[in-house]
Design a protein around this motif. Sequence first.
Motif, PDB file in Angstrom:
ATOM      1  N   LEU A 162       2.564  -6.002  33.482  1.00 36.36           N
ATOM      2  CA  LEU A 162       1.467  -5.902  33.951  1.00 36.36           C
ATOM      3  C   LEU A 162       0.748  -7.330  34.043  1.00 36.36           C
TER       4      LEU A 162
ATOM      5  N   PRO B  15       6.102  -0.738  30.949  1.00 36.01           N
ATOM      6  CA  PRO B  15       6.183  -0.719  32.201  1.00 36.01           C
ATOM      7  C   PRO B  15       7.318  -1.126  32.760  1.00 36.01           C
TER       8      PRO B  15
ATOM      9  N   GLY C 148      -3.540   1.380  32.958  1.00 30.93           N
ATOM     10  CA  GLY C 148      -2.141   1.146  32.423  1.00 30.93           C
ATOM     11  C   GLY C 148      -2.104   0.205  31.350  1.00 30.93           C
TER      12      GLY C 148
END
Length: 340
Positions: free
Chosen positions: A52, A48, A37
């Motif tokens: 993250l 996202p 990711g």
Amino acid sequence: MTGDQPLTKQTGTAQKSWEDSILTDRFGAAFRYYRDGWKRVSLREYVPDFPLYLQLETTPRCNLRCRSCIQGYREIRQPYIAIERLMPIDLYRRIIDEAKQYGCPSISFHNNCEPLLDPLLEERIAIARKAGFLDIILVTNATLLNEERAYRILEAGLTKISFSIDACSSDTYRKNRVGGDFDVVQKNILRFLEQKEELGRDIPLTRVSFVVTNLNNQEKQEFERFWSGRVDAVEFQNFTPLLGYNEDLILPGWEPNREFQCSFPWKQVVIRANGDLLPCCSFYGHEVVIGNVHQKTIYNLWHSQKMKDLRYQLARGRFPYAPCRRCAGSNYAPRKEPNP
């Protein structure tokens, strides 16, 4: 450490993106998913649901006055540190609880500061470990890393620790890292490595970093020779000047990188001691406040119109705020020779 500076070279057992097999073995598919990711958001492929990576500046203070940093210049340091001296533990717990709710995989304790000035640092690390963060990172100048604190940090649950040194001699260190003692720093780091070995720990992974400038370029090879084999990674980072203050530190032959693109608002945020949420960790980032987590959740700020507008402009090669333009103008790279 997750990607705040472009690499010029990295050596050691750790891979270029810090994806060490030790962490993959320890956390399995969850860690691989997080790193996959991270690669995608670094390319701005998607946003996202939640950052993250949370970069927490639990104190704005530093005990050094480095020439390569905002802390080295009183005129800009004073406004920068004119906030709460320490993030309240209740605010910290709320941040961790929200991050846990959304499965945030990565957290660090640093920005333009020295995290060991936070007396609650080890407690905060332990809280993050208990909350299930996969990657827990500390970046420190190691001046305050005595044996007692080293032991407490090793017990708290870090996955990575990076030591900012930028020199391989007392003379060079003194010229840039004003207020520090090279011999003390080196001794502290070597003792930390001994303590880690004595405790039989495979983590935290260890890195030493060296921001390459006109002051220290001649010591790169010696620095690499000394630390290779002692730590997991030796990293050389590109110097990012503070425009109007330290352009004299830029290496000869380097020039503004006209191809610079920003991906920070796709992957991470900085949260300062007073709760201000920033879209990036640059020296200018504190001038672009998205909001404050005392009033709004991280999730709401991450999905706010201000963040959406910022991503929209950046994706089109435009830098909408003056601090963004200064940041882009501070990104330097080796001059490209014209094709024959």
